[in-house]
Design a protein around this motif. Structure first.
Motif, mmCIF file in Angstrom:
data_model
loop_
_atom_site.group_PDB
_atom_site.id
_atom_site.type_symbol
_atom_site.label_atom_id
_atom_site.label_comp_id
_atom_site.label_asym_id
_atom_site.label_seq_id
_atom_site.Cartn_x
_atom_site.Cartn_y
_atom_site.Cartn_z
ATOM 1 N N ASP A 17 -50.117 -38.722 15.100
ATOM 2 C CA ASP A 17 -48.814 -38.072 15.311
ATOM 3 C C ASP A 17 -48.412 -37.197 14.135
ATOM 4 N N LEU A 18 -49.393 -36.474 13.583
ATOM 5 C CA LEU A 18 -49.126 -35.507 12.529
ATOM 6 C C LEU A 18 -49.201 -34.112 13.127
ATOM 7 N N PHE A 19 -48.276 -33.238 12.734
ATOM 8 C CA PHE A 19 -48.188 -31.914 13.335
ATOM 9 C C PHE A 19 -48.019 -30.850 12.254
ATOM 10 N N ILE A 20 -48.428 -29.640 12.596
ATOM 11 C CA ILE A 20 -48.176 -28.467 11.766
ATOM 12 C C ILE A 20 -47.820 -27.313 12.704
ATOM 13 N N PRO A 21 -47.214 -26.241 12.191
ATOM 14 C CA PRO A 21 -46.935 -25.091 13.060
ATOM 15 C C PRO A 21 -48.209 -24.584 13.724
ATOM 16 N N THR A 22 -48.133 -24.279 14.987
ATOM 17 C CA THR A 22 -49.302 -23.822 15.733
ATOM 18 C C THR A 22 -49.886 -22.552 15.103
ATOM 19 N N GLY A 23 -51.193 -22.598 14.815
ATOM 20 C CA GLY A 23 -51.860 -21.449 14.215
ATOM 21 C C GLY A 23 -51.684 -21.336 12.712
ATOM 22 N N VAL A 41 -52.130 -22.733 -1.298
ATOM 23 C CA VAL A 41 -50.971 -22.834 -0.417
ATOM 24 C C VAL A 41 -50.895 -24.270 0.085
ATOM 25 N N ILE A 42 -49.734 -24.885 -0.088
ATOM 26 C CA ILE A 42 -49.517 -26.272 0.344
ATOM 27 C C ILE A 42 -48.437 -26.260 1.423
ATOM 28 N N ILE A 43 -48.811 -26.713 2.617
ATOM 29 C CA ILE A 43 -47.825 -26.762 3.708
ATOM 30 C C ILE A 43 -47.561 -28.229 4.075
ATOM 31 N N PRO A 44 -46.308 -28.585 4.272
ATOM 32 C CA PRO A 44 -45.972 -29.984 4.631
ATOM 33 C C PRO A 44 -46.439 -30.319 6.048
ATOM 34 N N ILE A 45 -46.851 -31.557 6.208
ATOM 35 C CA ILE A 45 -47.152 -32.072 7.533
ATOM 36 C C ILE A 45 -45.828 -32.439 8.211
ATOM 37 N N ILE A 46 -45.689 -32.081 9.457
ATOM 38 C CA ILE A 46 -44.472 -32.393 10.210
ATOM 39 C C ILE A 46 -44.698 -33.662 11.006
ATOM 40 N N LYS A 47 -43.796 -34.636 10.798
ATOM 41 C CA LYS A 47 -43.872 -35.905 11.518
ATOM 42 C C LYS A 47 -42.685 -35.966 12.470
ATOM 43 N N LEU A 48 -42.963 -35.803 13.743
ATOM 44 C CA LEU A 48 -41.887 -35.692 14.727
ATOM 45 C C LEU A 48 -41.096 -36.983 14.880
ATOM 46 N N ALA A 49 -41.654 -38.099 14.452
ATOM 47 C CA ALA A 49 -40.960 -39.374 14.584
ATOM 48 C C ALA A 49 -39.858 -39.520 13.564
ATOM 49 N N GLU A 50 -39.862 -38.687 12.503
ATOM 50 C CA GLU A 50 -38.863 -38.794 11.448
ATOM 51 C C GLU A 50 -37.527 -38.217 11.917
ATOM 52 N N THR A 87 -63.448 -21.634 -0.313
ATOM 53 C CA THR A 87 -62.165 -22.092 0.225
ATOM 54 C C THR A 87 -62.281 -23.555 0.625
ATOM 55 N N LYS A 88 -61.323 -24.354 0.148
ATOM 56 C CA LYS A 88 -61.320 -25.782 0.464
ATOM 57 C C LYS A 88 -60.012 -26.125 1.186
ATOM 58 N N ILE A 89 -60.165 -26.799 2.331
ATOM 59 C CA ILE A 89 -59.013 -27.280 3.079
ATOM 60 C C ILE A 89 -58.916 -28.789 2.883
ATOM 61 N N GLN A 90 -57.827 -29.230 2.268
ATOM 62 C CA GLN A 90 -57.622 -30.652 1.996
ATOM 63 C C GLN A 90 -56.429 -31.158 2.813
ATOM 64 N N ILE A 91 -56.632 -32.274 3.509
ATOM 65 C CA ILE A 91 -55.604 -32.792 4.414
ATOM 66 C C ILE A 91 -55.279 -34.238 4.064
ATOM 67 N N THR A 92 -53.999 -34.530 3.898
ATOM 68 C CA THR A 92 -53.508 -35.895 3.722
ATOM 69 C C THR A 92 -52.446 -36.165 4.782
ATOM 70 N N ASN A 93 -51.809 -37.319 4.705
ATOM 71 C CA ASN A 93 -50.766 -37.643 5.668
ATOM 72 C C ASN A 93 -49.510 -36.801 5.477
ATOM 73 N N ASP A 94 -49.361 -36.213 4.300
ATOM 74 C CA ASP A 94 -48.122 -35.497 3.980
ATOM 75 C C ASP A 94 -48.287 -33.992 3.829
ATOM 76 N N TYR A 95 -49.490 -33.557 3.438
ATOM 77 C CA TYR A 95 -49.661 -32.133 3.149
ATOM 78 C C TYR A 95 -51.036 -31.635 3.596
ATOM 79 N N LEU A 96 -51.071 -30.346 3.900
ATOM 80 C CA LEU A 96 -52.325 -29.638 4.102
ATOM 81 C C LEU A 96 -52.403 -28.532 3.057
ATOM 82 N N THR A 97 -53.500 -28.535 2.302
ATOM 83 C CA THR A 97 -53.660 -27.590 1.199
ATOM 84 C C THR A 97 -54.862 -26.695 1.446
ATOM 85 N N VAL A 98 -54.667 -25.413 1.264
ATOM 86 C CA VAL A 98 -55.768 -24.453 1.333
ATOM 87 C C VAL A 98 -55.894 -23.819 -0.050
#
Length: 280
Positions: free
Chosen positions: A187-193, A271-280, A216-227
């Motif tokens: 149940d982790l989400f980010i803006p489409t595209g 660039v670090i983008i927050p993960i969106i958790k719709l349950a919050e 280029t490295k894409i790193q993903i955790t429960n809170d952030y996606l980093t490129v």
């Protein structure tokens, strides 16, 4: 009378002082009139009134008691209707802006890939078939998610893998990509595209010099996606800088209260983008 007075002065024209003065005068008039009628009904003469000011004040109090409750209900109703209308307008504005921002990537994306496919058909038919397959998966995804503001992170990663294949096919060894997915919850989400936008940003603003690939490295955790990508020494035209990234920033402002973080150094761009958790 108050039914027409409240919307006109208080809500539409926002003339609060005029509303207060006029409302006080009207309440005093009707309240005093009721008291006078009551005195005549009881057979009491007006000459017995010793203090006109106190008598008018009493009329104001009586009228306030009569209209206070229904007036409060009317104000609450108007306030609720105004808030509902504002929320609907804001929602519609967000949807329009999101669709506009997403539509900006499609024509340029299609043009580049058709050029690449045209070249592959003559040089490597097997790879051309694989390219068509990946491209069809991408466009199927774009069509399915065209009205979705956010999408599941896992599906966005799958989309990114197909998109990376297109980039590597088009540019060969000029770019190198890796994905580290350390997310442990669903149940982790980010803006489409969003990942596509960040990958486009890497390719658009970094042209390899010599035999040194852009990593280029894409790193993903429960809170952030980093490129995180290395930077080239080649200059990029100023008029092409930042459009996709600025659009992504705007989308985050429209979708949530979270912001993306950009770290630009001499050798790296992150660039670090927050993960969106719709349950919050």
């Amino acid at each position: 009378m108050f039914i027409h007075l409240v919307p006109k002065l208080l809500i539409e024209q926002k003339k609060y002082i005029s509303f207060f003065v006029l409302a006080t005068l009207l309440l005093t008039f009707f309240g005093t009139l009721e008291n006078i009628i009551g005195r005549f009904t009881a057979g009491k003469p007006l000459s017995d009134i010793k203090n006109i000011f106190l008598y008018l004040q009493k009329g104001l109090y009586n009228a306030t008691d009569m209209v206070g409750f229904p007036l409060g209900i009317l104000l609450m109703k108007k306030f609720y209707e105004g808030q509902t209308q504002f929320a609907e307008i804001e929602k519609q504005q967000k949807e329009n802006e999101l669709k506009l921002l997403r539509s900006q990537i499609d024509p340029h994306f299609l043009f580049n890939n058709l050029n690449t496919l045209d070249s592959l058909i003559d040089t490597d038919s097997n790879k051309a078939k694989e390219y068509i397959n990946r491209l069809s998966l991408i466009y199927r995804y774009l069509i399915q998610t065209k009205d979705s503001e956010v999408m599941e992170l896992s599906k966005e990663v799958q989309f990114a893998e197909n998109y990376i294949f297109l980039i590597l096919t088009r540019f060969g060894n000029d770019y190198n990509f890796s994905i580290e997915n350390n997310a442990t919850v669903e149940d982790l989400f980010i803006p489409t595209g969003a990942i596509q936008t960040l990958l486009e940003n890497v390719v658009k603003h970094n042209k390899p010099s010599g035999n040194i690939a852009i990593k280029t490295k894409i790193q993903i955790t429960n809170d952030y996606l980093t490129v995180l990508n290395s930077k080239s020494d080649l200059m990029v035209k100023k008029d092409s800088l930042g459009t996709g990234l600025e659009n992504l920033k705007t989308r985050y402002l429209l979708l949530s209260d979270k912001e993306i973080s950009v770290i630009n150094t001499a050798n790296e761009f992150k660039v670090i983008i927050p993960i969106i958790k719709l349950a919050e």
